[in-house]
Scaffold this motif. Structure first.
Motif, short mmCIF file in Angstrom:
data_model
loop_
_atom_site.label_atom_id
_atom_site.label_comp_id
_atom_site.label_asym_id
_atom_site.label_seq_id
_atom_site.Cartn_x
_atom_site.Cartn_y
_atom_site.Cartn_z
N LYS A 62 8.46 -0.69 6.01
CA LYS A 62 7.22 -1.06 6.71
C LYS A 62 7.20 -0.29 8.03
CE LYS A 62 5.11 -5.05 5.96
NZ LYS A 62 4.69 -6.45 5.94
N HIS A 67 -8.36 0.97 20.34
CA HIS A 67 -6.93 0.99 20.01
C HIS A 67 -6.78 0.16 18.74
CE1 HIS A 67 -2.65 1.43 20.51
NE2 HIS A 67 -2.54 0.16 20.17
N VAL A 68 -6.20 0.73 17.71
CA VAL A 68 -6.01 0.03 16.43
C VAL A 68 -4.52 -0.05 16.13
CG1 VAL A 68 -6.56 0.03 13.96
CG2 VAL A 68 -8.22 0.95 15.60
N SER A 69 -4.05 -1.25 15.85
CA SER A 69 -2.64 -1.35 15.41
C SER A 69 -2.67 -1.84 13.96
CB SER A 69 -1.88 -2.33 16.31
OG SER A 69 -2.32 -3.65 16.10
N LEU A 70 -1.78 -1.34 13.16
CA LEU A 70 -1.72 -1.76 11.74
C LEU A 70 -0.29 -1.55 11.21
CD1 LEU A 70 -1.65 1.08 9.85
CD2 LEU A 70 -4.07 1.07 10.46
N GLN A 71 -0.05 -2.16 10.05
CA GLN A 71 1.25 -1.94 9.38
C GLN A 71 0.99 -1.27 8.04
OE1 GLN A 71 3.00 -5.84 9.44
NE2 GLN A 71 3.79 -5.54 11.51
N VAL A 72 1.89 -0.36 7.66
CA VAL A 72 1.73 0.36 6.39
C VAL A 72 3.09 0.43 5.71
CG1 VAL A 72 1.91 2.59 7.65
CG2 VAL A 72 0.97 2.53 5.32
N GLU A 73 3.08 0.16 4.39
CA GLU A 73 4.33 0.27 3.60
C GLU A 73 4.35 1.64 2.95
OE1 GLU A 73 5.93 -4.10 2.55
OE2 GLU A 73 5.98 -2.46 1.09
N VAL A 85 -1.92 6.77 7.17
CA VAL A 85 -2.60 6.44 8.42
C VAL A 85 -3.65 7.51 8.74
CG1 VAL A 85 -2.30 6.10 10.91
CG2 VAL A 85 -0.65 5.11 9.32
N ALA A 106 -6.62 6.89 6.64
CA ALA A 106 -7.36 5.73 7.17
C ALA A 106 -8.19 6.14 8.39
CB ALA A 106 -6.38 4.62 7.55
#
Lengths: 84, 84
Positions: B3, B44-50, B61, B64
């Motif tokens: 992650k 500002h964008v925060s996200l999680q990616v597997e 990312v 996206a």
């Protein structure tokens, strides 16, 4: 006096619902990016500030965040500073 | 799979007028912070990616950003990634 560049992030507090973030997380699935989760969306503010010292610059940026850039009830902020 | 946490900034391109930024710069003067200039406001964008690797996470990312988070005509984006 020195000119400092500030990079500020203003984000919704963790406990606050982020409908925009939820909607974008959903859209990622439609884009074929199901591995993207927990999207949270806030503001990024960049600005320049003149000050005698970094500490003074930090105080001014903090004041700007508290009084204008962030709604302290629903948002939290963080920033970095570097001399330019 | 690992992650990764992505922190993304989406800002108006330098040549694009930033009326919101101009308005906030003006307000700083009323707040007694005339030393603050060149305010620019973006997302500002925060996200999680597997993903299996950091390179793969970066690709997701990037996709996206290009297809959803940034309007490439008027905005530019940058992001950092770290394993969580």
């Amino acid at each position: 006096m020195t000119k400092f560049q500030a990079e500020i992030d203003v984000m919704p507090k963790k406990e606050i619902l982020d409908p925009q973030g939820k909607a974008v997380t959903g859209s990622m699935k439609n884009l074929g990016l199901p591995e993207i989760e927990n999207v949270r969306i806030g503001k990024h503010v960049s600005l320049q500030v003149e000050a005698a010292t970094e500490a003074e610059a930090s105080e001014k940026v903090d004041k700007a965040c508290k009084s204008l850039l962030a709604n302290l009830i629903m948002e939290s902020y963080s920033f970095t500073l570097h001399a330019v």
